[in-house]
Design an enzyme around this catalytic site. Structure first.
Site, PDB file in Angstrom:
ATOM      1  N   LYS A  22       0.851  -1.212   0.000  1.00 43.58           N
ATOM      2  CA  LYS A  22       0.000   0.000   0.000  1.00 43.58           C
ATOM      3  C   LYS A  22       0.880   1.252   0.000  1.00 43.58           C
ATOM      4  CE  LYS A  22      -1.601   1.499   4.066  1.00 43.58           C
ATOM      5  NZ  LYS A  22      -1.215   2.873   4.401  1.00 43.58           N
ATOM      6  N   ASN A  23       1.944   1.244   0.809  1.00 43.55           N
ATOM      7  CA  ASN A  23       2.748   2.465   0.975  1.00 43.55           C
ATOM      8  C   ASN A  23       3.744   2.693  -0.149  1.00 43.55           C
ATOM      9  OD1 ASN A  23       1.264   2.973   3.204  1.00 43.55           O
ATOM     10  ND2 ASN A  23       2.836   2.384   4.678  1.00 43.55           N
ATOM     11  N   ARG A  93      -4.980  10.478   4.391  1.00 46.53           N
ATOM     12  CA  ARG A  93      -4.047  11.586   4.541  1.00 46.53           C
ATOM     13  C   ARG A  93      -2.875  11.504   3.570  1.00 46.53           C
ATOM     14  NH1 ARG A  93       0.125  11.426   6.870  1.00 46.53           N
ATOM     15  NH2 ARG A  93      -0.086  13.560   7.616  1.00 46.53           N
ATOM     16  N   CYS A 117      -4.923  11.944  12.621  1.00 49.40           N
ATOM     17  CA  CYS A 117      -5.612  10.637  12.626  1.00 49.40           C
ATOM     18  C   CYS A 117      -5.400  10.064  14.017  1.00 49.40           C
ATOM     19  CB  CYS A 117      -5.047   9.736  11.536  1.00 49.40           C
ATOM     20  SG  CYS A 117      -3.410   9.132  11.918  1.00 49.40           S
ATOM     21  N   ARG A 122       0.029  14.159  12.920  1.00 48.21           N
ATOM     22  CA  ARG A 122       0.461  13.918  11.533  1.00 48.21           C
ATOM     23  C   ARG A 122       0.635  15.233  10.764  1.00 48.21           C
ATOM     24  NH1 ARG A 122      -0.817   8.625  10.221  1.00 48.21           N
ATOM     25  NH2 ARG A 122       0.874   8.745   8.723  1.00 48.21           N
ATOM     26  N   PRO A 123       1.460  16.153  11.270  1.00 46.77           N
ATOM     27  CA  PRO A 123       1.627  17.434  10.571  1.00 46.77           C
ATOM     28  C   PRO A 123       2.263  17.238   9.192  1.00 46.77           C
ATOM     29  CG  PRO A 123       3.300  17.156  12.259  1.00 46.77           C
ATOM     30  CD  PRO A 123       2.338  16.012  12.421  1.00 46.77           C
ATOM     31  N   VAL A 124       2.117  18.241   8.346  1.00 46.34           N
ATOM     32  CA  VAL A 124       2.756  18.208   7.018  1.00 46.34           C
ATOM     33  C   VAL A 124       3.652  19.442   6.844  1.00 46.34           C
ATOM     34  CG1 VAL A 124       1.057  16.744   5.851  1.00 46.34           C
ATOM     35  CG2 VAL A 124       0.671  19.239   5.985  1.00 46.34           C
ATOM     36  N   ASP A 125       4.095  20.002   7.982  1.00 49.43           N
ATOM     37  CA  ASP A 125       4.932  21.212   7.931  1.00 49.43           C
ATOM     38  C   ASP A 125       6.230  20.998   7.140  1.00 49.43           C
ATOM     39  OD1 ASP A 125       5.407  19.452  10.201  1.00 49.43           O
ATOM     40  OD2 ASP A 125       6.999  20.839  10.753  1.00 49.43           O
ATOM     41  N   LEU A 126       6.783  19.796   7.239  1.00 47.04           N
ATOM     42  CA  LEU A 126       8.056  19.542   6.531  1.00 47.04           C
ATOM     43  C   LEU A 126       7.828  19.502   5.012  1.00 47.04           C
ATOM     44  CD1 LEU A 126       9.563  16.811   8.899  1.00 47.04           C
ATOM     45  CD2 LEU A 126       9.998  19.280   8.918  1.00 47.04           C
ATOM     46  N   ASP A 308       5.023   0.444  11.976  1.00 47.57           N
ATOM     47  CA  ASP A 308       3.774  -0.158  11.468  1.00 47.57           C
ATOM     48  C   ASP A 308       3.593  -1.607  11.905  1.00 47.57           C
ATOM     49  OD1 ASP A 308       3.755   1.620   8.263  1.00 47.57           O
ATOM     50  OD2 ASP A 308       3.348   2.241  10.325  1.00 47.57           O
ATOM     51  N   LEU A 330       8.158   7.099  16.840  1.00 45.26           N
ATOM     52  CA  LEU A 330       7.783   7.913  15.682  1.00 45.26           C
ATOM     53  C   LEU A 330       6.499   8.697  15.880  1.00 45.26           C
ATOM     54  CD1 LEU A 330       9.925   5.966  14.256  1.00 45.26           C
ATOM     55  CD2 LEU A 330       8.790   6.672  12.195  1.00 45.26           C
ATOM     56  N   ARG A 400      -8.607  -0.526   4.921  1.00 44.24           N
ATOM     57  CA  ARG A 400      -7.789   0.502   4.266  1.00 44.24           C
ATOM     58  C   ARG A 400      -6.465  -0.083   3.793  1.00 44.24           C
ATOM     59  NH1 ARG A 400      -6.761   5.663   7.597  1.00 44.24           N
ATOM     60  NH2 ARG A 400      -5.432   5.841   5.767  1.00 44.24           N
TER      61      ARG A 400
HETATM   62  C1  EPZ Z   1       4.455   6.899   6.300  1.00 47.85           C
HETATM   63  O1  EPZ Z   1       3.641   7.909   6.856  1.00 47.85           O
HETATM   64  C2  EPZ Z   1       3.562   5.671   6.195  1.00 47.85           C
HETATM   65  N1  EPZ Z   1       2.447   5.979   5.295  1.00 47.85           N
HETATM   66  C3  EPZ Z   1       3.046   5.295   7.587  1.00 47.85           C
HETATM   67  O2  EPZ Z   1       2.282   4.096   7.444  1.00 47.85           O
HETATM   68  C4  EPZ Z   1       4.253   5.007   8.485  1.00 47.85           C
HETATM   69  O3  EPZ Z   1       3.795   4.725   9.786  1.00 47.85           O
HETATM   70  C5  EPZ Z   1       5.185   6.235   8.510  1.00 47.85           C
HETATM   71  O4  EPZ Z   1       5.558   6.594   7.173  1.00 47.85           O
HETATM   72  C6  EPZ Z   1       6.453   5.971   9.300  1.00 47.85           C
HETATM   73  O5  EPZ Z   1       7.132   4.882   8.749  1.00 47.85           O
HETATM   74  C7  EPZ Z   1       2.656   5.993   3.969  1.00 47.85           C
HETATM   75  O6  EPZ Z   1       3.759   5.775   3.489  1.00 47.85           O
HETATM   76  C8  EPZ Z   1       1.474   6.307   3.099  1.00 47.85           C
HETATM   77  P1  EPZ Z   1       6.345  10.326   8.329  1.00 47.85           P
HETATM   78  P2  EPZ Z   1       4.142   9.442   6.856  1.00 47.85           P
HETATM   79  O7  EPZ Z   1       6.182  11.591   7.555  1.00 47.85           O
HETATM   80  O8  EPZ Z   1       5.012   9.701   5.691  1.00 47.85           O
HETATM   81  C9  EPZ Z   1       6.635  13.626  11.676  1.00 47.85           C
HETATM   82  C10 EPZ Z   1       0.424   2.700   7.704  1.00 47.85           C
HETATM   83  O9  EPZ Z   1       0.007   2.150   8.727  1.00 47.85           O
HETATM   84  N2  EPZ Z   1       6.376  14.598  10.603  1.00 47.85           N
HETATM   85  O10 EPZ Z   1       7.491   9.431   8.001  1.00 47.85           O
HETATM   86  O11 EPZ Z   1       2.961  10.305   7.058  1.00 47.85           O
HETATM   87  C11 EPZ Z   1       5.442  12.726  11.952  1.00 47.85           C
HETATM   88  O12 EPZ Z   1       4.543  13.358  12.830  1.00 47.85           O
HETATM   89  C12 EPZ Z   1       0.886   4.135   7.785  1.00 47.85           C
HETATM   90  O13 EPZ Z   1       0.524   2.159   6.581  1.00 47.85           O
HETATM   91  C13 EPZ Z   1       6.391  15.955  10.902  1.00 47.85           C
HETATM   92  O14 EPZ Z   1       6.609  16.345  12.045  1.00 47.85           O
HETATM   93  O15 EPZ Z   1       5.029   9.477   8.177  1.00 47.85           O
HETATM   94  C14 EPZ Z   1       6.097  11.510  12.556  1.00 47.85           C
HETATM   95  O16 EPZ Z   1       6.360  11.771  13.924  1.00 47.85           O
HETATM   96  C15 EPZ Z   1       0.625   4.755   9.151  1.00 47.85           C
HETATM   97  N3  EPZ Z   1       6.148  16.857   9.910  1.00 47.85           N
HETATM   98  C16 EPZ Z   1       7.426  11.411  11.823  1.00 47.85           C
HETATM   99  O17 EPZ Z   1       7.656  12.720  11.258  1.00 47.85           O
HETATM  100  C17 EPZ Z   1       5.908  16.466   8.625  1.00 47.85           C
HETATM  101  O18 EPZ Z   1       5.705  17.345   7.747  1.00 47.85           O
HETATM  102  C18 EPZ Z   1       7.427  10.390  10.692  1.00 47.85           C
HETATM  103  O19 EPZ Z   1       6.313  10.674   9.874  1.00 47.85           O
HETATM  104  C19 EPZ Z   1       5.904  15.082   8.327  1.00 47.85           C
HETATM  105  C20 EPZ Z   1       6.152  14.167   9.326  1.00 47.85           C
END
Ligand code: EPZ
Length: 422
Positions: A22-23, A93, A117, A122-126, A308, A330, A400
């Protein structure tokens, strides 16, 4: 709404075919926005999140034909919209993954903020900071990211404060069509990120450092890409979940269509607990442990132990001798499954982001509620060993990310039925 009814206490056995990841499917679908030719994607998992993103692409103007539930044809050379609407994004998301490609190709887009969620804010600031660094003007208006880069994006040095999987994927896709060179420092190197790099490279984008935390991309300055046919890599998290199904019932299960290399942290941990693991090129077999030892896990980015699979191993820990410890590093709220496992009789105590699980308790079937995708799979695993019957409600979370879960588990000998809430 559907719920699952599981009668626990049976050993499992046999083979299970792992679906596409999926990812990996999600960023690959988003990358179709960069493609000028007819794109065929095979081995898509037949799960709700993939269907949601395909719907979003159609809404943007892509022409989509489902060849089968696992194979799609997409033509995106005649896209007319650049607004990813709230009603679709709120369902999934990872829709944020259209931000980079839309902005790089059209020089403007509006993408609904995904919102949080169950597992965290789950911010997207980065993601947003990276697009600004590449020359975009971004404002937040009415819950939407409104992004403008009328002269296109320009290559830039992106240093991620935290490793972000979809953040890295968004920047990769933006950089592919940007003008000039982009360096991504502190990039994620999950297998799903690597597959996206390889796809973009085959489509003519110069990318170096694939598989490392430092990526170099030379963009095409908004020239669309010619993609080859794609086959999605196997889902390492689904595979880990079925390994846990074998482990928690102490059975032998053979996984087919899997890449053992992607699961080394997971199979090492299972061997440490006491299970037999046989890895071949595209198969993984787990065999019973004479004694299942308690263990310690700290979740971290790939190639470390995946967050995960944290919930699934917590369910397993209830069957191991002694006290196990699981630290979630994480996400700030990824222990929603604890209270549900406790309803089944699990002995778990939480201190901040560390869970202590004392094994040896007999789990007793009960009604429990799924809260997020991976937590729900942990409840299914626990129900496989709980005495009597367990009902798992709100299993739309499971749908999902797991293809035909009850079919695959029934084929392994589980007594599991999908029923309709009254
Ligand atoms: C991906 O989510 C996966 N989803 C998640 O899988 C997985 O848990 C996660 O990576 C970690 O491995 C997909 O690939 C679609 P991150 P993602 O950005 O990219 C923080 C599942 O169950 N962060 O790597 O959204 C965030 O809060 C899902 O299949 C910021 O602060 O995760 C977290 O603490 C759940 N600002 C850390 O970084 C940002 O702009 C890692 O998040 C982005 C992230």
């Amino acid at each position: 709404m559907d719920y699952l009814q599981i009668k626990g206490g049976r050993a499992l056995g046999g083979e299970v075919e792992i679906s596409g990841a999926k990812n990996s499917a999600l960023p690959i679908l988003a990358s179709a926005l960069l493609c000028e030719n007819l794109l065929r994607i095979r081995n898509l998992p037949n799960v709700a999140d993939v269907k949601t993103l395909a719907k979003l692409l159609e809404h943007l103007g892509s022409e989509i034909e489902w060849v089968s539930p696992n194979e799609i044809l997409i033509r995106s050379d005649r896209i007319i919209h650049t607004k990813a609407i709230y009603d679709i994004v709120r369902k999934m998301r990872a829709s944020i993954l259209v931000l980079g490609p839309l902005l790089a190709r059209f020089g403007k887009c509006e993408v609904s903020l995904p919102g949080g969620c169950a597992i965290g804010a789950r911010p997207v600031d980065l993601h947003i900071k990276a697009m600004e660094k590449m020359g975009a003007d971004i404002s937040i208006e009415g819950g939407y990211i409104v992004a403008k880069a009328p002269n296109g994006l320009k290559g830039s040095d992106i240093i991620f404060d935290k490793i972000t999987v979809t953040g890295t994927e968004n920047v990769l896709m933006a950089a592919a069509l940007a003008k000039g060179e982009t360096k991504i420092i502190n990039a994620a190197k999950e297998p799903e990120v690597i597959q996206l790099c390889e796809i973009l490279k085959k489509a003519g984008v110069e990318i170096q450092g694939i598989g490392s935390n430092e990526l170099f991309v030379r963009g095409t300055d908004r020239e669309l890409l010619k993609f080859e046919e794609i086959s999605v890599i196997p889902d390492r998290i689904e595979a880990g979940t079925y390994l846990c199904a074998g482990a928690i019932t102490n059975s032998s299960i053979l996984l087919k269509n899997v890449l053992p290399l992607h699961l080394e942290a997971v199979t090492n941990k299972l061997s440490e607990i006491g299970f037999g693991i046989e890895a071949k090129e595209n198969t993984l077999k787990i065999t019973p442990a004479s004694k299942r030892k308690a263990f310690e896990i700290i979740t971290t980015e790939y190639p470390g132990f995946p967050t995960d699979l944290q919930a699934q191993f917590m369910a397993l820990a209830t069957q191991c001798d002694g006290s196990s410890s699981i630290e979630e590093r994480l996400f700030e709220n990824r222990f929603m499954h604890v209270s549900e496992l406790q309803r089944l009789g699990a002995n778990i105590t939480l201190r901040g982001n560390v869970a202590k699980i004392t094994g040896g308790e007999t789990l007793i079937g009960a009604d429990v509620m799924a809260t997020d995708l991976r937590a729900s799979s942990a409840l299914v695993l626990a129900a496989l060993v709980a005495l009597g019957q367990t009902q798992i409600h709100r299993i739309y979370h499971l749908d999902r990310g797991y293809e035909r879960l009850e079919e695959k588990l029934s084929a392994l000998g589980a007594q599991i039925t999908r029923l309709k809430e009254k």
